[in-house]
Scaffold this active site. Structure first.
Site, PDB file in Angstrom:
ATOM      1  N   TYR A   1      38.915  35.904  34.371  1.00 42.30           N
ATOM      2  CA  TYR A   1      39.237  35.426  35.715  1.00 42.30           C
ATOM      3  C   TYR A   1      39.147  33.906  35.759  1.00 42.30           C
ATOM      4  O   TYR A   1      38.344  33.294  35.050  1.00 42.30           O
ATOM      5  CB  TYR A   1      38.263  35.993  36.749  1.00 42.30           C
TER       6      TYR A   1
ATOM      7  N   ASP B   1      40.387  42.673  44.893  1.00 39.21           N
ATOM      8  CA  ASP B   1      40.158  42.770  46.331  1.00 39.21           C
ATOM      9  C   ASP B   1      41.287  42.113  47.117  1.00 39.21           C
ATOM     10  O   ASP B   1      42.144  41.426  46.559  1.00 39.21           O
ATOM     11  CB  ASP B   1      38.838  42.079  46.695  1.00 39.21           C
TER      12      ASP B   1
END
EC number: 5.4.99.12
Length: 289
Positions: free
Chosen positions: A119, A53
Site C-alpha cells: 500500500y 474500504d
C-alpha cells in the site's frame, strides 16, 4: 476454470470493494460482477486480494472467479480470456479499469495465495491542500510534521505483532500481522510542497489497519504524541481510542505478491489454516484484508 483479473480503480465514488447483500450501493465488486456476468452470460462471483474500504483506491488489485469453459466460447472471446479486457473497457465506468485477464495457474487463489500486499499512503500538510489533479488520492493533514519522527514511529512497528490497537474488531479474525516495510518519504516538488508518502507492506492487513498506522505516525510527527507512542500501542489488548485514523482518500493498494507457480496451492493452504501467535494462549483464524 479459474480466471485471474488484474485491475485498478479510483475509490472516490465507491462504497468500498465488497458488495453489501441485496443493497444497491455502488461497490467495485458489484459493478465488476454485474458487467462480467452480462458479458459471459453466467453468474460471476469475485474473490479479491484486498477488500478495500470506501474511498480507498487500487492500482494493483488482483481478483479471481470460477466459470464453466463454455462461457468463453462465444465469438467475441473465442476461448481467449484476454479478449475480455477490450470488452470490459467498453462497458465499465471510467473509475474502474481491468488491464489484465488470463487463465489462473493451478492452485491460484487471489486472496489466500498472496504472500504480501503493498500500500501507498499519500498526504500533504500544505495549508492550500492537494493539487486539484491529485485531490482524489492525496489526503490533507492540518499540521506540519517531522519526517524523522514519523519514521522512528514506523520502525517501532516492524515485525510480527498483534496489531489489535490499530484494527477495527471483526469476529473470528486475528489481528496478528507481519509488518514487513513501513517507510516514509518526502515526495515534495516545487509545485507540490509538503507532500509525504508512506509505503506499507505486510502479509495481510486487518480492517482499517493501514490508515491507523499512518494516523499514529502523523500524530508523532506533529508532536501530539511522544516518540514511544506506537511501540506502546503494541502492548494493547483492544483497539485504542487514541489511534487517529487517516482519511481513506490517501490510501492506494499498489501491488500484491504471489509465490512461484509451484507454491501457489501450498501458500493458499497455509494461509487458510489456523495461525498461532507465539505469545498467545489461543489460536485464531487469519482473515486477510
Amino acid at each position: 476454470m479459474r480466471i485471474r483479473l488484474d485491475l485498478a480503480y479510483d475509490g472516490t465514488d465507491f462504497h468500498g470493494w465488497a458488495k453489501q447483500g441485496t443493497s444497491d450501493l455502488r461497490t467495485v465488486q458489484k459493478v465488476l460482477e454485474d458487467n462480467l456476468s452480462m458479458v459471459l452470460r453466467e453468474t460471476v462471483e469475485l474473490t479479491v486480494a484486498g477488500r478495500t474500504d470506501a474511498g480507498v483506491h487500487a492500482a494493483g488489485q488482483v481478483a479471481h472467479f470460477d466459470i464453466p469453459a463454455h462461457a468463453l466460447e462465444q465469438r467475441s472471446i473465442d476461448g481467449d480470456p484476454s479478449k475480455l479486457v477490450r470488452r470490459l473497457g467498453r462497458l465499465l465506468p471510467d473509475d474502474i479499469r481491468v488491464h489484465g485477464v488470463r487463465f489462473a495457474e493451478p492452485g491460484f487463489d487471489a486472496r489466500f495465495s498472496a504472500m504480501r500486499r503493498h500500500y501507498v499512503y499519500r498526504i500533504t500538510t500544505h495549508p492550500a491542500g492537494a493539487l486539484p489533479t491529485r485531490r482524489h488520492d492525496t489526503a490533507q493533514w492540518p499540521k506540519p510534521v517531522e519526517l524523522e519522527r514519523m519514521q522512528l514511529a514506523a520502525d517501532a512497528l516492524l515485525g510480527l505483532h498483534d496489531f489489535v490497537a490499530f484494527c477495527k474488531a471483526k469476529p473470528h479474525a486475528t489481528t496478528v500481522r507481519e509488518l514487513q516495510k513501513f517507510a516514509w518519504k518526502d515526495v515534495s516538488t516545487d509545485i507540490e510542497p509538503q507532500v509525504y508518502e508512506a509505503h506499507v507492506v505486510a502479509d495481510a492487513f486487518c480492517w482499517s489497519m493501514v490508515r491507523s498506522l499512518v494516523g499514529s505516525c502523523m500524530a508523532v510527527g506533529e508532536g501530539r504524541r511522544g516518540s514511544g507512542f506506537t511501540a506502546e500501542l503494541l502492548d494493547a489488548s483492544e483497539r485504542s481510542p487514541m489511534v487517529p485514523v487517516a482519511p481513506a482518500k490517501g490510501l492506494s493498494l499498489v501491488g500484491v505478491d504471489y509465490p512461484s507457480a509451484d507454491k501457489l496451492q501450498e501458500r493458499a493452504l497455509e494461509t487458510r489454516a489456523v495461525r498461532e501467535f507465539p505469545d498467545a494462549s489461543a489460536s485464531l483464524k487469519l482473515d486477510d484484508e
